[in-house]
Design a protein around this motif. Structure first.
Motif, PDB file in Angstrom:
ATOM      1  N   MET A   1     -32.599  10.659   2.195  1.00  0.00           N
ATOM      2  CA  MET A   1     -32.810   9.117   1.217  1.00  0.00           C
ATOM      3  C   MET A   1     -31.778   8.574   0.190  1.00  0.00           C
ATOM      4  O   MET A   1     -31.517   9.755  -0.024  1.00  0.00           O
ATOM      5  CB  MET A   1     -34.145   8.921   1.045  1.00  0.00           C
ATOM      6  CG  MET A   1     -34.872   7.350   0.305  1.00  0.00           C
ATOM      7  SD  MET A   1     -36.292   7.718   0.256  1.00  0.00           S
ATOM      8  CE  MET A   1     -36.999   7.490   1.356  1.00  0.00           C
ATOM      9  N   TYR A   2     -31.205   7.818   0.706  1.00  0.00           N
ATOM     10  CA  TYR A   2     -30.242   6.770  -0.239  1.00  0.00           C
ATOM     11  C   TYR A   2     -30.945   6.716  -1.185  1.00  0.00           C
ATOM     12  O   TYR A   2     -31.491   6.041  -1.608  1.00  0.00           O
ATOM     13  CB  TYR A   2     -30.073   5.333   0.968  1.00  0.00           C
ATOM     14  CG  TYR A   2     -28.758   4.602  -0.251  1.00  0.00           C
ATOM     15  CD1 TYR A   2     -27.515   4.756   0.462  1.00  0.00           C
ATOM     16  CD2 TYR A   2     -29.052   4.244  -1.371  1.00  0.00           C
ATOM     17  CE1 TYR A   2     -26.339   4.498  -0.190  1.00  0.00           C
ATOM     18  CE2 TYR A   2     -28.321   3.117  -2.134  1.00  0.00           C
ATOM     19  CZ  TYR A   2     -26.324   3.576  -1.464  1.00  0.00           C
ATOM     20  OH  TYR A   2     -25.333   2.611  -1.487  1.00  0.00           O
ATOM     21  N   ARG A   3     -29.396   7.209  -2.210  1.00  0.00           N
ATOM     22  CA  ARG A   3     -30.245   7.121  -3.726  1.00  0.00           C
ATOM     23  C   ARG A   3     -28.670   6.505  -4.369  1.00  0.00           C
ATOM     24  O   ARG A   3     -27.803   6.684  -4.653  1.00  0.00           O
ATOM     25  CB  ARG A   3     -29.662   8.788  -4.496  1.00  0.00           C
ATOM     26  CG  ARG A   3     -31.802   9.184  -4.208  1.00  0.00           C
ATOM     27  CD  ARG A   3     -32.138  10.322  -4.047  1.00  0.00           C
ATOM     28  NE  ARG A   3     -32.249   9.967  -5.517  1.00  0.00           N
ATOM     29  CZ  ARG A   3     -31.235  11.106  -6.767  1.00  0.00           C
ATOM     30  NH1 ARG A   3     -30.507  10.658  -6.357  1.00  0.00           N
ATOM     31  NH2 ARG A   3     -32.116  10.845  -7.939  1.00  0.00           N
ATOM     32  N   ASP A   4     -28.380   5.883  -5.562  1.00  0.00           N
ATOM     33  CA  ASP A   4     -27.858   5.467  -6.413  1.00  0.00           C
ATOM     34  C   ASP A   4     -28.136   5.546  -7.598  1.00  0.00           C
ATOM     35  O   ASP A   4     -27.681   4.357  -8.400  1.00  0.00           O
ATOM     36  CB  ASP A   4     -26.857   4.213  -5.584  1.00  0.00           C
ATOM     37  CG  ASP A   4     -28.063   3.096  -5.231  1.00  0.00           C
ATOM     38  OD1 ASP A   4     -29.009   3.289  -5.976  1.00  0.00           O
ATOM     39  OD2 ASP A   4     -27.874   2.171  -5.195  1.00  0.00           O
ATOM     40  N   PRO A   5     -28.313   6.285  -8.361  1.00  0.00           N
ATOM     41  CA  PRO A   5     -28.370   6.385  -9.474  1.00  0.00           C
ATOM     42  C   PRO A   5     -27.212   6.320 -10.680  1.00  0.00           C
ATOM     43  O   PRO A   5     -27.784   5.668 -11.965  1.00  0.00           O
ATOM     44  CB  PRO A   5     -28.758   7.673  -9.966  1.00  0.00           C
ATOM     45  CG  PRO A   5     -27.792   8.779  -8.944  1.00  0.00           C
ATOM     46  CD  PRO A   5     -28.183   7.978  -7.232  1.00  0.00           C
ATOM     47  N   ASP A   6     -25.808   5.931  -9.926  1.00  0.00           N
ATOM     48  CA  ASP A   6     -24.584   5.776 -10.803  1.00  0.00           C
ATOM     49  C   ASP A   6     -24.299   4.798 -10.488  1.00  0.00           C
ATOM     50  O   ASP A   6     -23.093   4.321 -10.331  1.00  0.00           O
ATOM     51  CB  ASP A   6     -23.925   7.262 -10.924  1.00  0.00           C
ATOM     52  CG  ASP A   6     -24.183   8.446 -11.574  1.00  0.00           C
ATOM     53  OD1 ASP A   6     -25.498   7.886 -12.138  1.00  0.00           O
ATOM     54  OD2 ASP A   6     -24.195   9.684 -10.605  1.00  0.00           O
ATOM     55  N   ILE A   7     -24.818   3.831  -9.939  1.00  0.00           N
ATOM     56  CA  ILE A   7     -24.808   2.524  -9.872  1.00  0.00           C
ATOM     57  C   ILE A   7     -23.652   1.690 -10.674  1.00  0.00           C
ATOM     58  O   ILE A   7     -24.758   1.347 -11.845  1.00  0.00           O
ATOM     59  CB  ILE A   7     -25.274   1.498  -8.593  1.00  0.00           C
ATOM     60  CG1 ILE A   7     -25.093   0.664  -8.719  1.00  0.00           C
ATOM     61  CG2 ILE A   7     -26.630   1.030  -9.689  1.00  0.00           C
ATOM     62  CD1 ILE A   7     -26.394  -0.565  -7.383  1.00  0.00           C
ATOM     63  N   THR A   8     -23.219   0.861 -10.159  1.00  0.00           N
ATOM     64  CA  THR A   8     -22.435   0.243 -11.621  1.00  0.00           C
ATOM     65  C   THR A   8     -22.413  -0.732 -10.561  1.00  0.00           C
ATOM     66  O   THR A   8     -22.882  -1.561  -9.545  1.00  0.00           O
ATOM     67  CB  THR A   8     -20.646   0.743 -11.001  1.00  0.00           C
ATOM     68  OG1 THR A   8     -19.865   0.403 -10.294  1.00  0.00           O
ATOM     69  CG2 THR A   8     -20.493   2.197 -11.788  1.00  0.00           C
ATOM     70  N   LEU A   9     -22.421  -2.249 -12.085  1.00  0.00           N
ATOM     71  CA  LEU A   9     -22.304  -3.150 -12.279  1.00  0.00           C
ATOM     72  C   LEU A   9     -21.136  -4.292 -10.849  1.00  0.00           C
ATOM     73  O   LEU A   9     -20.244  -3.666 -11.165  1.00  0.00           O
ATOM     74  CB  LEU A   9     -21.735  -4.544 -12.973  1.00  0.00           C
ATOM     75  CG  LEU A   9     -21.964  -5.572 -13.104  1.00  0.00           C
ATOM     76  CD1 LEU A   9     -23.926  -5.999 -12.694  1.00  0.00           C
ATOM     77  CD2 LEU A   9     -21.958  -5.997 -14.869  1.00  0.00           C
ATOM     78  N   GLN A  10     -21.754  -4.290 -10.217  1.00  0.00           N
ATOM     79  CA  GLN A  10     -20.767  -5.721  -9.137  1.00  0.00           C
ATOM     80  C   GLN A  10     -20.809  -7.298  -9.858  1.00  0.00           C
ATOM     81  O   GLN A  10     -21.930  -7.897 -10.000  1.00  0.00           O
ATOM     82  CB  GLN A  10     -21.548  -5.590  -8.071  1.00  0.00           C
ATOM     83  CG  GLN A  10     -21.259  -3.870  -6.969  1.00  0.00           C
ATOM     84  CD  GLN A  10     -21.438  -4.386  -5.705  1.00  0.00           C
ATOM     85  OE1 GLN A  10     -21.570  -3.109  -5.527  1.00  0.00           O
ATOM     86  NE2 GLN A  10     -21.628  -5.386  -5.024  1.00  0.00           N
ATOM     87  N   SER A  11     -19.348  -7.695  -9.311  1.00  0.00           N
ATOM     88  CA  SER A  11     -19.314  -8.970  -9.659  1.00  0.00           C
ATOM     89  C   SER A  11     -19.137  -9.815  -8.767  1.00  0.00           C
ATOM     90  O   SER A  11     -19.748 -10.878  -9.035  1.00  0.00           O
ATOM     91  CB  SER A  11     -17.907  -9.541  -9.909  1.00  0.00           C
ATOM     92  OG  SER A  11     -16.366  -8.568  -9.468  1.00  0.00           O
ATOM     93  N   ARG A  12     -19.176  -9.105  -7.436  1.00  0.00           N
ATOM     94  CA  ARG A  12     -20.144 -10.141  -6.284  1.00  0.00           C
ATOM     95  C   ARG A  12     -20.465  -8.943  -5.211  1.00  0.00           C
ATOM     96  O   ARG A  12     -20.494  -7.960  -4.727  1.00  0.00           O
ATOM     97  CB  ARG A  12     -18.529  -9.230  -5.625  1.00  0.00           C
ATOM     98  CG  ARG A  12     -17.189 -10.409  -5.859  1.00  0.00           C
ATOM     99  CD  ARG A  12     -16.250 -10.948  -4.907  1.00  0.00           C
ATOM    100  NE  ARG A  12     -15.314  -9.175  -4.417  1.00  0.00           N
ATOM    101  CZ  ARG A  12     -14.565  -8.899  -3.691  1.00  0.00           C
ATOM    102  NH1 ARG A  12     -14.418  -9.363  -3.225  1.00  0.00           N
ATOM    103  NH2 ARG A  12     -13.756  -7.677  -3.757  1.00  0.00           N
ATOM    104  N   PRO A  13     -21.713  -9.500  -5.740  1.00  0.00           N
ATOM    105  CA  PRO A  13     -23.111  -8.925  -5.519  1.00  0.00           C
ATOM    106  C   PRO A  13     -23.343  -9.413  -3.920  1.00  0.00           C
ATOM    107  O   PRO A  13     -24.140  -8.094  -3.216  1.00  0.00           O
ATOM    108  CB  PRO A  13     -24.777  -9.999  -5.728  1.00  0.00           C
ATOM    109  CG  PRO A  13     -23.898 -11.218  -6.417  1.00  0.00           C
ATOM    110  CD  PRO A  13     -22.609 -10.894  -6.448  1.00  0.00           C
ATOM    111  N   GLY A  14     -22.710  -9.759  -3.252  1.00  0.00           N
ATOM    112  CA  GLY A  14     -22.354  -9.989  -1.699  1.00  0.00           C
ATOM    113  C   GLY A  14     -22.068  -8.941  -0.911  1.00  0.00           C
ATOM    114  O   GLY A  14     -22.022  -8.735   0.020  1.00  0.00           O
TER     115      GLY A  14
END
Length: 380
Positions: free
Chosen positions: A230-243
Motif C-alpha cells: 500500500m502507498y506509504r510516505d512516513p518521510d513525507i516532507t513539507l511542500q510549498s505547493r500543495p497542489g
C-alpha cells in the motif's frame, strides 16, 4: 482430401493458397442447398428478444438502419424492393445451423464467430462495404449478384448509418445461385444485390483487434493479479505547493506498477476464457425439471450428449474452457471432454470416467450441455 465445398481443393491447399490471401468462388459448394429456414422463420427470429437483428432499407439513395427486436407488423409495411433483414447467431437457434458450421471445421473453432442469415427481395442489399474478418457467403434460395474489388480506397460515406464505401470500383462480378459460395478474405470490398427474393448464409470468423485484446487482457489482470503493498510516505516532507504531485509519489506508484507481471500461462488462460466468453445478450437456461445425476448419466451413455447451441468450448494443454470458465480435470477426463469440444456432439458417453461424468452433470445443471437430440427446428 479434396472437397466440393472448396471447389475441389483440399482444406490444406485452401488454407495455403486462399485463406486471408485471395477470394475463391465455388460453384455447387453444397449441391441442392436451398437454405435452413424460410423467410417467415427468419422474420420470426427477428421478432425475438434474444436474437440480434437489423433491418436495412434504401430509398432515394438514402440508407436507414433499424435494430430488432421487431414487431411482426413491421414487415407488412415494407416496400417490395430494396431492403434487407439480417439476423445474427442463427447457430444459437437452429441445430441444422450447427451442422452446417461443422462443415467448416478445417478452421479452428476458436476463430468461428457465427452464422448470419440475410433475406432480401429484389434489389435488396447493404451497399458496397468491406469486413475486417474472413467470411464464406453461401447462397440459399434465390440469386444474388456479388461484385468484389481489391481496392485500397477504404473511405466511407460520411454520416451514413451503415459503412458504405464512398468510391466502390467493381473488378469482378458473379451471380450466385443456390449452393454456390464465395470466400472473401478480410478487407476485400464487396457488394451483394438480390436479383430476386433470396437468402444468403454468411459464415463469419472473428478477428479481434489488438486494442480489444489488450483491453480485455487488462480486465483479466484486474481480476487475477495480486499486487501486495500500500502507498506509504512516513518521510513525507513539507511542500510549498500543495497542489503539486511530487516525484517521490510518482516514483512509488511506478514501482508498484512495475510489479504487474504475466507469463505465457496467463496469456493462455486469458485466451481460453476470452474466446469462450458468451456475448452480453446470451443467457443460459437451466433445465426446469433436471434429471437426477444417475438418470442423466444413463441417458448420455445411451443417447449421447451435445453442447447447448449457445455454448463455446475450447481447450489448451491441461485446461478445458467452457463459456468463460476454466476447468482442469485429470488426463482421462480431459481427453473425453476434448472430443466434445472438437465435435460438439457425441453419440455416447460410455467412455467417460466418473470425473468427466460429474463435470457434465454440473454443466447440464447450468444449461451448458444437454442430452443429444436429432437436428430439428428452431429452439424455443
Amino acid at each position: 482430401m479434396k472437397t466440393a465445398l472448396l471447389g475441389g481443393l483440399s482444406p490444406r491447399n485452401f488454407l495455403r493458397d486462399y485463406w486471408q490471401k485471395k477470394p475463391l468462388l465455388v460453384r455447387g459448394a453444397l449441391p441442392g442447398f436451398q437454405g435452413l429456414l424460410t423467410r417467415s422463420e427468419l422474420i420470426d427470429l427477428a421478432c425475438r428478444d434474444d436474437a440480434q437483428s437489423r433491418l436495412i432499407t434504401q430509398q432515394n439513395g438514402k440508407w436507414q438502419v433499424r435494430h430488432g427486436p421487431f414487431a411482426l407488423r413491421s414487415f407488412s409495411r415494407l416496400p417490395k424492393k430494396q431492403w434487407t433483414l439480417l439476423v445474427q447467431d442463427i447457430n444459437h437457434f437452429l441445430p441444422a445451423a450447427r451442422e452446417l458450421l461443422l462443415k467448416f471445421n478445417f478452421i479452428p473453432h476458436s476463430r468461428l464467430d457465427d452464422l448470419m442469415v440475410s433475406y432480401a427481395p429484389s434489389e435488396g442489399g447493404v451497399g458496397p462495404h468491406f469486413d475486417s474478418y474472413d467470411v464464406f457467403l453461401l447462397q440459399g434460395m434465390g440469386r444474388r449478384v456479388w461484385q468484389i474489388s481489391a481496392q485500397r480506397d477504404k473511405r466511407l460515406v460520411e454520416d451514413a448509418p451503415v459503412k458504405i464505401l464512398r468510391d466502390f470500383r467493381m473488378e469482378q462480378e458473379w451471380v450466385l445461385e443456390p449452393g454456390d459460395m464465395l470466400y472473401l478474405p478480410p478487407g476485400y470490398a464487396h457488394n451483394g444485390v438480390a436479383k430476386d427474393d433470396c437468402m444468403t448464409y454468411s459464415i463469419g470468423f472473428r478477428a479481434p483487434a489488438h486494442q480489444e485484446l489488450a483491453t480485455q487482457f487488462l480486465v483479466y489482470l484486474q481480476d487475477n493479479a495480486a499486487i501486495k503493498g500500500m502507498y506509504r510516505d512516513p518521510d513525507i516532507t513539507l511542500q510549498s505547493r500543495p497542489g503539486h504531485i511530487s516525484s517521490a509519489m510518482v516514483d512509488q506508484a511506478g514501482a508498484a506498477l512495475d510489479k504487474i507481471k504475466w507469463n505465457r500461462m496467463d496469456v493462455e488462460h486469458f485466451m481460453g476464457t476470452y474466446l469462450t466468453e458468451p456475448k452480453p445478450h446470451i443467457f443460459f437456461v437451466p433445465p426446469s425439471d433436471p434429471l437426477p445425476e444417475k438418470k442423466f448419466v444413463y441417458e448420455i451413455k445411451e443417447n449421447g450428449l451435445q453442447l447447448d447451441l449457445k455454448s463455446r468450448m475450447l481447450y489448451r494443454k491441461k485446461t478445458i474452457f467452457l463459456n468463460g470458465d476454466s476447468y482442469a480435470p485429470g488426463a482421462t477426463a480431459r481427453r473425453s471432454l476434448e472430443k466434445l469440444a472438437d465435435r460438439l456432439i457425441l453419440p455416447t458417453a460410455k467412455h467417460f470416467n466418473d470425473e468427466a461424468l460429474a463435470l457434465c452433470y454440473q454443466w447440464y445443471l447450468y444449461g451448458y450441455i444437454e442430452i443429444a437430440s436429432q437436428p430439428g427446428g428452431i429452439d424455443a
